[in-house]
Design a protein around this motif. Structure first.
Motif: not given
Length: 278
Positions: A176-187
């Motif tokens: 939640g502290d990140r401005p955005h994440v990638s799909m790879a990080e979600v997986h």
């Protein structure tokens, strides 16, 4: 081929058992078996491999099952739309996913109701994947669908709105502290697997994620720390007790208004015109 024969064959092909199919059709087994044999003779093709214990579809049988489902769905859709068109009080049935495009839906209904030519609109709030099916089988006259989640092939459509997606996580998650994440990080969140939604036939794809059928069930699983989900950004306002992070490389979601091809319905045309003018 007659629709009766197609219904008989679909029942046998889905049950892979003449006894269960006959029970499902509320008929005796011998005439059902004769009807399928007659269909095979007429087509000049073996549709079912039969042994004393099992029944299996042949390649030709698999093709007919797929095409028969489409044909029967079209017949049922024609009947429903004809009955609705003949009703004393004409109206429209609009199908949409519960919670999806809620702001757009509200604006659309208000703007259409202000048109002096407007007819009554019944809104069917459905689970994921259901609005498309309701439109195909004639239960709905028009639907709000979302690409790429819904298939719009075979419909006439107008694009209404495109938005990015976010990942929905349990409250207080470190990402939640990140401005955005990638799909790879979600997986890579193996402790929070993505959910598995049912296919059109009710079966679920393989995978580690929990089986879900609606967004209420999904959001509770996320709240309990059992899953995460990729959702359109417009749902952010409904998920205040979750952690929401943009996912820029997730496919964009486009909301479209869809209706049967070659429709000559003036109320549908008026509703579509209202939607595209918003």
């Amino acid at each position: 081929m007659e629709t009766r024969e197609l219904r008989y064959f679909v029942a046998v092909a889905e049950e892979l058992h003449f006894g269960r199919a006959a029970q499902r059709l509320s008929m005796a087994q011998p005439p059902l078996s004769r009807a399928v044999q007659q269909l095979e003779r007429r087509l000049g093709a073996v549709l079912l491999h039969r042994t004393s214990r099992t029944i299996a579809l042949t390649e030709a049988g698999s093709v007919l099952l797929r095409e028969a489902r489409i044909a029967l769905e079209a017949v049922e859709a024609a009947e429903r739309r004809t009955r609705r068109a003949a009703a004393d009080r004409p109206g429209l049935v609009l199908a949409t996913k519960a919670g999806a495009s809620s702001e757009l839906l509200s604006k659309l209904l208000d703007a259409y109701a202000a048109d002096p030519r407007a007819v009554a609109v019944e809104v069917m709030l459905c689970g994921p994947g259901q609005p498309e099916g309701l439109l195909r089988n004639g239960s709905a006259d028009v639907a709000l669908l979302q690409r790429p989640y819904d298939t719009t092939a075979g419909f006439d459509t107008e694009d209404l709105h495109t938005e990015q997606q976010v990942v929905v996580l349990p409250a207080g998650h470190p990402l939640g502290d990140r401005p955005h994440v990638s799909m790879a990080e979600v997986h890579a969140l193996t402790d929070l697997p993505l959910p598995r939604w049912p296919r059109r036939d009710g079966s679920y794809p393989d995978g580690p994620g929990p089986q879900v059928r609606d967004h209420t069930q999904l959001t509770q699983l996320i709240r309990l720390g059992r899953a995460c989900a990729i959702m359109p950004e417009s749902l952010r306002a409904q998920l205040r007790d979750h952690t929401i992070v943009p996912v820029p490389d997730a496919p964009a979601v486009t909301t479209v208004i869809a209706w049967p091809p070659d429709s000559r319905s003036k109320p549908i045309a008026d509703l579509v015109r209202t939607a595209t003018s918003l």
